[in-house]
Design a protein around this motif. Structure first.
Motif, short mmCIF file in Angstrom:
data_model
loop_
_atom_site.label_atom_id
_atom_site.label_comp_id
_atom_site.label_asym_id
_atom_site.label_seq_id
_atom_site.Cartn_x
_atom_site.Cartn_y
_atom_site.Cartn_z
N ALA A 4 0.84 -1.20 0.00
CA ALA A 4 0.00 0.00 0.00
C ALA A 4 0.87 1.24 0.00
N LEU A 5 0.45 2.25 -0.74
CA LEU A 5 1.07 3.56 -0.67
C LEU A 5 0.26 4.38 0.30
N LYS A 6 0.81 4.66 1.47
CA LYS A 6 0.12 5.53 2.42
C LYS A 6 0.45 6.97 2.04
N VAL A 7 -0.58 7.79 2.00
CA VAL A 7 -0.38 9.17 1.54
C VAL A 7 -0.81 10.17 2.60
N LYS A 8 -0.06 11.26 2.66
CA LYS A 8 -0.41 12.40 3.49
C LYS A 8 -0.74 13.53 2.51
N PHE A 9 -1.94 14.05 2.59
CA PHE A 9 -2.38 15.08 1.66
C PHE A 9 -2.08 16.46 2.22
N ARG A 10 -1.46 17.32 1.40
CA ARG A 10 -1.07 18.66 1.81
C ARG A 10 -1.37 19.66 0.70
N LYS A 11 -1.38 20.92 1.09
CA LYS A 11 -1.43 22.04 0.15
C LYS A 11 -0.40 23.06 0.60
N ARG A 12 0.33 23.61 -0.33
CA ARG A 12 1.24 24.70 -0.03
C ARG A 12 0.95 25.83 -1.00
N LYS A 13 0.50 26.95 -0.46
CA LYS A 13 0.13 28.12 -1.25
C LYS A 13 -0.86 27.75 -2.35
N GLY A 14 -1.84 26.91 -1.99
CA GLY A 14 -2.89 26.52 -2.92
C GLY A 14 -2.56 25.37 -3.85
N VAL A 15 -1.34 24.86 -3.80
CA VAL A 15 -0.93 23.76 -4.69
C VAL A 15 -0.99 22.45 -3.91
N PRO A 16 -1.89 21.51 -4.31
CA PRO A 16 -1.97 20.24 -3.58
C PRO A 16 -0.82 19.31 -3.93
N PHE A 17 -0.35 18.58 -2.91
CA PHE A 17 0.67 17.55 -3.14
C PHE A 17 0.46 16.44 -2.13
N ALA A 18 1.17 15.35 -2.30
CA ALA A 18 1.03 14.20 -1.41
C ALA A 18 2.41 13.69 -1.01
N VAL A 19 2.54 13.27 0.23
CA VAL A 19 3.74 12.60 0.72
C VAL A 19 3.39 11.11 0.76
N GLU A 20 4.11 10.29 -0.01
CA GLU A 20 3.76 8.88 -0.18
C GLU A 20 4.81 7.97 0.46
N ARG A 21 4.35 6.88 1.08
CA ARG A 21 5.25 5.92 1.70
C ARG A 21 4.74 4.52 1.39
N LEU A 22 5.59 3.70 0.80
CA LEU A 22 5.21 2.34 0.44
C LEU A 22 5.38 1.41 1.63
N SER A 23 4.36 0.58 1.86
CA SER A 23 4.45 -0.41 2.94
C SER A 23 3.82 -1.71 2.46
N GLY A 24 4.08 -2.77 3.17
CA GLY A 24 3.49 -4.05 2.79
C GLY A 24 4.55 -5.03 2.33
N VAL A 25 4.13 -6.25 2.09
CA VAL A 25 5.04 -7.33 1.71
C VAL A 25 4.45 -8.10 0.55
N GLN A 26 5.29 -8.46 -0.39
CA GLN A 26 4.89 -9.39 -1.44
C GLN A 26 6.04 -10.35 -1.67
N TYR A 27 5.74 -11.50 -2.23
CA TYR A 27 6.73 -12.57 -2.43
C TYR A 27 6.79 -12.90 -3.92
N ARG A 28 7.99 -13.20 -4.42
CA ARG A 28 8.18 -13.50 -5.83
C ARG A 28 8.96 -14.79 -6.00
N CYS A 29 8.46 -15.67 -6.86
CA CYS A 29 9.21 -16.85 -7.27
C CYS A 29 10.09 -16.41 -8.43
N ARG A 30 11.39 -16.44 -8.27
CA ARG A 30 12.28 -15.97 -9.32
C ARG A 30 12.41 -16.98 -10.46
N ALA A 31 11.99 -18.22 -10.24
CA ALA A 31 12.07 -19.23 -11.31
C ALA A 31 11.01 -18.98 -12.38
N CYS A 32 9.82 -18.51 -11.97
CA CYS A 32 8.76 -18.28 -12.96
C CYS A 32 8.23 -16.85 -12.93
#
Length: 98
Positions: A4-32
């Motif tokens: 999940a990308l957790k986001v913090k929503f902000r505005k600076r002088k009327g311009v919206p932006f987001a601070v994003e942080r990736l969290s969570g776990v996934q697993y990959r089989c490198r053979a396939c």
């Protein structure tokens, strides 16, 4: 847990932006190059691979180090951040639900 990308929503002088942080776990089989969200699914898959092949090499499609990846993630609001919106100093809180 789905990454999940957790986001913090902000505005600076009327311009919206987001601070994003990736969290969570996934697993990959490198053979396939298959992805799994649960460790138990990966374990079952690897057991089947071991029984079928004994020796496996990484897939040519598997990610390599220092390479950009495209991932699937859920975009969610950081709930704790929205509770602290009164304490923001420089920026103002941007409520995405308005």
């Amino acid at each position: 847990m789905v990454p999940a990308l957790k986001v913090k929503f902000r505005k600076r002088k009327g311009v919206p932006f987001a601070v994003e942080r990736l969290s969570g776990v996934q697993y990959r089989c490198r053979a396939c190059n298959k992805l799994f969200l649960e460790k138990e699914e990966l374990d079952r898959h690897l057991d089947a691979k071991i029984d079928a092949h004994r020796v496996a090499t990484p897939s040519g499609e598997a990610p390599k180090l220092n390479e950009n990846l495209l991932i699937k993630a859920i975009y969610i609001e950081d709930i704790i951040d929205s509770l602290k919106k009164d304490y923001i100093k420089r920026d103002e809180y941007d409520d995405p639900w308005k």
